[in-house]
Scaffold this motif. Structure first.
Motif, mmCIF file in Angstrom:
data_model
loop_
_atom_site.group_PDB
_atom_site.id
_atom_site.type_symbol
_atom_site.label_atom_id
_atom_site.label_comp_id
_atom_site.label_asym_id
_atom_site.label_seq_id
_atom_site.Cartn_x
_atom_site.Cartn_y
_atom_site.Cartn_z
ATOM 1 N N VAL A 17 0.828 -1.206 0.000
ATOM 2 C CA VAL A 17 0.000 0.000 0.000
ATOM 3 C C VAL A 17 0.859 1.252 0.000
ATOM 4 O O VAL A 17 0.618 2.198 -0.766
ATOM 5 C CB VAL A 17 -0.977 -0.007 1.197
ATOM 6 N N ASP A 18 1.874 1.270 0.849
ATOM 7 C CA ASP A 18 2.762 2.442 0.879
ATOM 8 C C ASP A 18 3.526 2.596 -0.430
ATOM 9 O O ASP A 18 3.732 3.727 -0.905
ATOM 10 C CB ASP A 18 3.745 2.330 2.050
ATOM 11 N N LEU A 19 3.946 1.483 -1.020
ATOM 12 C CA LEU A 19 4.635 1.561 -2.310
ATOM 13 C C LEU A 19 3.726 2.176 -3.366
ATOM 14 O O LEU A 19 4.144 3.032 -4.156
ATOM 15 C CB LEU A 19 5.088 0.170 -2.750
ATOM 16 N N CYS A 20 2.474 1.745 -3.372
ATOM 17 C CA CYS A 20 1.520 2.280 -4.336
ATOM 18 C C CYS A 20 1.282 3.771 -4.105
ATOM 19 O O CYS A 20 1.273 4.567 -5.054
ATOM 20 C CB CYS A 20 0.199 1.510 -4.238
ATOM 21 N N ARG A 21 1.114 4.164 -2.862
ATOM 22 C CA ARG A 21 0.874 5.578 -2.540
ATOM 23 C C ARG A 21 2.073 6.446 -2.944
ATOM 24 O O ARG A 21 1.905 7.545 -3.501
ATOM 25 C CB ARG A 21 0.611 5.737 -1.040
ATOM 26 N N ASP A 123 -0.576 0.323 -9.375
ATOM 27 C CA ASP A 123 -0.931 -0.778 -8.482
ATOM 28 C C ASP A 123 -0.092 -2.012 -8.790
ATOM 29 O O ASP A 123 0.474 -2.638 -7.898
ATOM 30 C CB ASP A 123 -2.424 -1.087 -8.580
ATOM 31 N N MET A 124 0.005 -2.372 -10.078
ATOM 32 C CA MET A 124 0.803 -3.538 -10.475
ATOM 33 C C MET A 124 2.287 -3.277 -10.243
ATOM 34 O O MET A 124 3.034 -4.173 -9.830
ATOM 35 C CB MET A 124 0.540 -3.885 -11.928
ATOM 36 N N ASP A 125 2.744 -2.051 -10.491
ATOM 37 C CA ASP A 125 4.135 -1.707 -10.191
ATOM 38 C C ASP A 125 4.429 -1.952 -8.713
ATOM 39 O O ASP A 125 5.470 -2.522 -8.346
ATOM 40 C CB ASP A 125 4.411 -0.234 -10.517
ATOM 41 N N ALA A 126 3.510 -1.506 -7.858
ATOM 42 C CA ALA A 126 3.701 -1.659 -6.414
ATOM 43 C C ALA A 126 3.640 -3.129 -6.002
ATOM 44 O O ALA A 126 4.444 -3.581 -5.164
ATOM 45 C CB ALA A 126 2.639 -0.856 -5.664
ATOM 46 N N MET A 127 2.696 -3.874 -6.565
ATOM 47 C CA MET A 127 2.590 -5.293 -6.224
ATOM 48 C C MET A 127 3.853 -6.046 -6.639
ATOM 49 O O MET A 127 4.360 -6.896 -5.909
ATOM 50 C CB MET A 127 1.351 -5.900 -6.889
ATOM 51 N N THR A 128 4.361 -5.725 -7.811
ATOM 52 C CA THR A 128 5.584 -6.367 -8.285
ATOM 53 C C THR A 128 6.758 -6.048 -7.370
ATOM 54 O O THR A 128 7.518 -6.936 -6.965
ATOM 55 C CB THR A 128 5.895 -5.921 -9.728
ATOM 56 N N VAL A 422 -7.968 2.044 -6.164
ATOM 57 C CA VAL A 422 -7.810 0.598 -6.098
ATOM 58 C C VAL A 422 -8.029 0.157 -4.656
ATOM 59 O O VAL A 422 -7.534 0.800 -3.729
ATOM 60 C CB VAL A 422 -6.414 0.172 -6.603
ATOM 61 N N PRO A 423 -8.784 -0.922 -4.426
ATOM 62 C CA PRO A 423 -9.014 -1.371 -3.050
ATOM 63 C C PRO A 423 -7.717 -1.809 -2.376
ATOM 64 O O PRO A 423 -6.882 -2.493 -2.979
ATOM 65 C CB PRO A 423 -9.967 -2.565 -3.228
ATOM 66 N N VAL A 424 -7.573 -1.439 -1.113
ATOM 67 C CA VAL A 424 -6.414 -1.866 -0.323
ATOM 68 C C VAL A 424 -6.358 -3.388 -0.264
ATOM 69 O O VAL A 424 -5.296 -4.000 -0.451
ATOM 70 C CB VAL A 424 -6.489 -1.256 1.092
ATOM 71 N N ASP A 425 -7.495 -4.016 -0.017
ATOM 72 C CA ASP A 425 -7.534 -5.481 0.048
ATOM 73 C C ASP A 425 -7.155 -6.101 -1.296
ATOM 74 O O ASP A 425 -6.563 -7.188 -1.334
ATOM 75 C CB ASP A 425 -8.924 -5.957 0.457
ATOM 76 N N GLY A 426 -7.512 -5.411 -2.377
ATOM 77 C CA GLY A 426 -7.152 -5.909 -3.708
ATOM 78 C C GLY A 426 -5.659 -5.924 -3.933
ATOM 79 O O GLY A 426 -5.115 -6.859 -4.530
ATOM 80 N N LEU A 427 -4.971 -4.896 -3.456
ATOM 81 C CA LEU A 427 -3.516 -4.847 -3.565
ATOM 82 C C LEU A 427 -2.867 -6.003 -2.805
ATOM 83 O O LEU A 427 -1.955 -6.665 -3.318
ATOM 84 C CB LEU A 427 -2.992 -3.516 -3.026
ATOM 85 N N LYS A 428 -3.344 -6.253 -1.601
ATOM 86 C CA LYS A 428 -2.763 -7.328 -0.791
ATOM 87 C C LYS A 428 -3.065 -8.693 -1.402
ATOM 88 O O LYS A 428 -2.208 -9.594 -1.394
ATOM 89 C CB LYS A 428 -3.290 -7.230 0.633
ATOM 90 N N PHE A 429 -4.261 -8.841 -1.949
ATOM 91 C CA PHE A 429 -4.612 -10.062 -2.667
ATOM 92 C C PHE A 429 -3.669 -10.270 -3.847
ATOM 93 O O PHE A 429 -3.156 -11.371 -4.085
ATOM 94 C CB PHE A 429 -6.060 -9.965 -3.160
ATOM 95 N N GLY A 430 -3.418 -9.198 -4.584
ATOM 96 C CA GLY A 430 -2.532 -9.287 -5.740
ATOM 97 C C GLY A 430 -1.132 -9.723 -5.373
ATOM 98 O O GLY A 430 -0.492 -10.491 -6.101
ATOM 99 N N VAL A 431 -0.625 -9.247 -4.245
ATOM 100 C CA VAL A 431 0.702 -9.651 -3.772
ATOM 101 C C VAL A 431 0.739 -11.154 -3.515
ATOM 102 O O VAL A 431 1.673 -11.855 -3.937
ATOM 103 C CB VAL A 431 1.082 -8.867 -2.495
ATOM 104 N N ARG A 432 -0.281 -11.649 -2.853
ATOM 105 C CA ARG A 432 -0.311 -13.085 -2.533
ATOM 106 C C ARG A 432 -0.396 -13.931 -3.805
ATOM 107 O O ARG A 432 0.295 -14.950 -3.935
ATOM 108 C CB ARG A 432 -1.495 -13.402 -1.609
ATOM 109 N N VAL A 433 -1.216 -13.496 -4.737
ATOM 110 C CA VAL A 433 -1.382 -14.258 -5.988
ATOM 111 C C VAL A 433 -0.107 -14.231 -6.809
ATOM 112 O O VAL A 433 0.341 -15.264 -7.332
ATOM 113 C CB VAL A 433 -2.579 -13.726 -6.793
ATOM 114 N N LEU A 434 0.500 -13.061 -6.954
ATOM 115 C CA LEU A 434 1.725 -12.958 -7.738
ATOM 116 C C LEU A 434 2.837 -13.805 -7.130
ATOM 117 O O LEU A 434 3.646 -14.417 -7.850
ATOM 118 C CB LEU A 434 2.169 -11.503 -7.857
#
Length: 441
Positions: A17-21, A123-128, A422-434
């Motif tokens: 979340v902080d990375l995305c912000r 969002d994807m940049d941050a998740m990656t 983008v939902p905060v929960d969605g970002l965390k979900f994306g991290v787990r999936v990736l």
């Protein structure tokens, strides 16, 4: 799945979340003419975050301020073809007066991170970054080499980002056979027992074009049967109102088959209004993948109210389906007529790949592990991405930036729209999936 960093106790979920912000707060508005701030600051930020965990990122600047960051992670089996994960750091402009929260503030409100680029695609940049940083800190190598690319200029066609690197530095992508990028892996909830995750396997080609009509200049008070504005406006109106014929590609056919099964009803591509009505916000993304399209976007002519100008121009965003470029251009010229001169401002290919193979299996496995009612399905993107450039290197490209979304969120409306979030929960979900996806890929 995520493991706590033994040194700092920080997981990818903790910091995404902080990375995305922080990425959103870096204004990387791309006006298409180098008048924006450029992506250099974002490239340096990404490079710093990668270097902190032991990678050796490189920054490539194709034009002052237009910078991209590349890094390579060594995998357990260097004999296997590498995987590319790419994202762009530029965003389309935003007018702060139109937004609920400032578009470059990265505000958290109503369970979402708000700001320009929140879904397209910081969002994807941050998740990656979050996944890579956690894996590097804990020493977990991916099964194969992974190339990371954080790119400039995608929003204007990639000339100063992906295209520059592919044509000037192809060695950066040596050994890469597959790639994942934006606008795929997001959810569409069918019911309490099924959630579809749309993976991009195709995208329309583009012809951004300028239309010009020459006429006879003269005094506005006099009769003039050769008015360039009149001729052009009539042609643009014909084009804007044209109903393009339905053309069902293999990707769209596969998506409709999956949707038919999910909805329990047979779908007729020639009569999609009722079906699209059931798709909510994503209907706009799906509906236009049934046809070629040409949207008038700009008009220009004249310099004084009492002067008939000798020339009038318009700009059109044209998109064609894979396999239908020739038909599209022929139809375009027929609709416009002989008086309209057409020239491309920017053009690029359409893409389409099959929805199969180990990478697709890895997507489904990772999604199902985090969402038991997940089903990955292929779809076509109506727009374009940097995948077009990487296809030039023979890289098979997919859109997979996983997000589990609340059913009420108008996801399609977030792209280039006001109040992007983008939902905060969605970002965390994306991290787990990736993270799971990397292990399975």
């Amino acid at each position: 799945m995520s493991q706590t960093d033994p040194a700092k106790g920080v997981t990818g979920e903790d910091e995404v979340v902080d990375l995305c912000r922080e990425l959103i707060r870096i204004d990387t508005s791309n006006y298409g003419d180098h008048s924006g701030p450029g992506e250099r600051k974002a490239a340096e930020y990404v490079a710093e975050k990668l270097a902190e965990v032991g990678l050796e990122p490189q920054i490539f600047e194709s034009h002052p301020g237009r910078a991209s960051t590349i890094a390579r992670i060594e995998g357990d089996d260097p004999s296997r073809p590498a995987l590319l994960i790419h994202g762009h750091t530029d965003v389309v402009p935003a007018n702060a007066d139109d937004w609920t929260h400032h578009p470059f503030s990265g505000e958290i409100a109503d369970g979402c991170v708000w700001g320009r680029g929140a879904v397209d695609m910081k969002d994807m940049d941050a998740m990656t970054l979050a996944v890579v940083r956690e894996r590097m800190r804990s020493g977990r190598k991916p099964p194969r080499d992974v190339v990371l690319a954080f790119l400039a200029d995608e929003e204007a066609g990639g000339t100063y980002g992906a295209k520059h690197l592919v044509h000037k530095h192809p060695e950066l992508f040596e050994g890469v056979s597959e790639a994942i990028g934006e606008v795929g892996g997001f959810s569409f909830t069918v019911n309490e027992k099924l959630r579809l995750y749309l993976v991009e396997t195709a995208e329309k080609g583009m012809h951004w074009m300028r239309l010009t009509v020459d006429g006879t200049a003269g005094h506005g008070s006099m009769t003039n049967d050769d008015n360039a504005i009149t001729e052009l406006c009539e042609a643009v109106a014909r084009l804007g109102r044209h109903k393009w014929p339905v053309r069902v590609t293999k990707t769209v056919r596969a998506f409709l088959d999956e949707l038919s099964d999910a909805l329990g009803t047979e779908l007729d591509p020639e009569n999609m209004d009722e079906t699209l009505a059931k798709l909510g916000g994503i209907a706009r993304m799906i509906g236009t993948t049934l046809r070629n399209s040409a949207a008038p976007t700009q008009l220009g002519a004249g310099y004084k109210v009492n002067v008939i100008p000798g020339q009038a121009t318009a700009h059109v965003d044209g998109r064609f389906l894979p396999g239908y470029e020739e038909e599209f251009l022929a139809d375009l010229d027929r609709i416009l007529g002989p008086r309209v001169r057409r020239e491309d401002v920017h053009s690029d290919k359409a893409l389409e790949t099959d929805f199969d193979g180990r990478l697709v299996d890895a997507m489904q496995t990772a999604l199902s592990a985090e969402d038991p009612i997940a089903r990955a399905v292929p779809y076509m993107l109506s727009g374009g991405t940097d995948a077009k450039s990487f296809d030039d290197l023979g890289i098979r490209c997919f859109g997979f930036a996983p997000l589990k979304l609340p059913p009420e969120l108008d996801f399609a409306g977030m792209f280039h729209g006001v109040d992007e979030r983008v939902p905060v929960d969605g970002l965390k979900f994306g991290v787990r999936v990736l993270d799971r996806f990397l292990d399975a890929s």
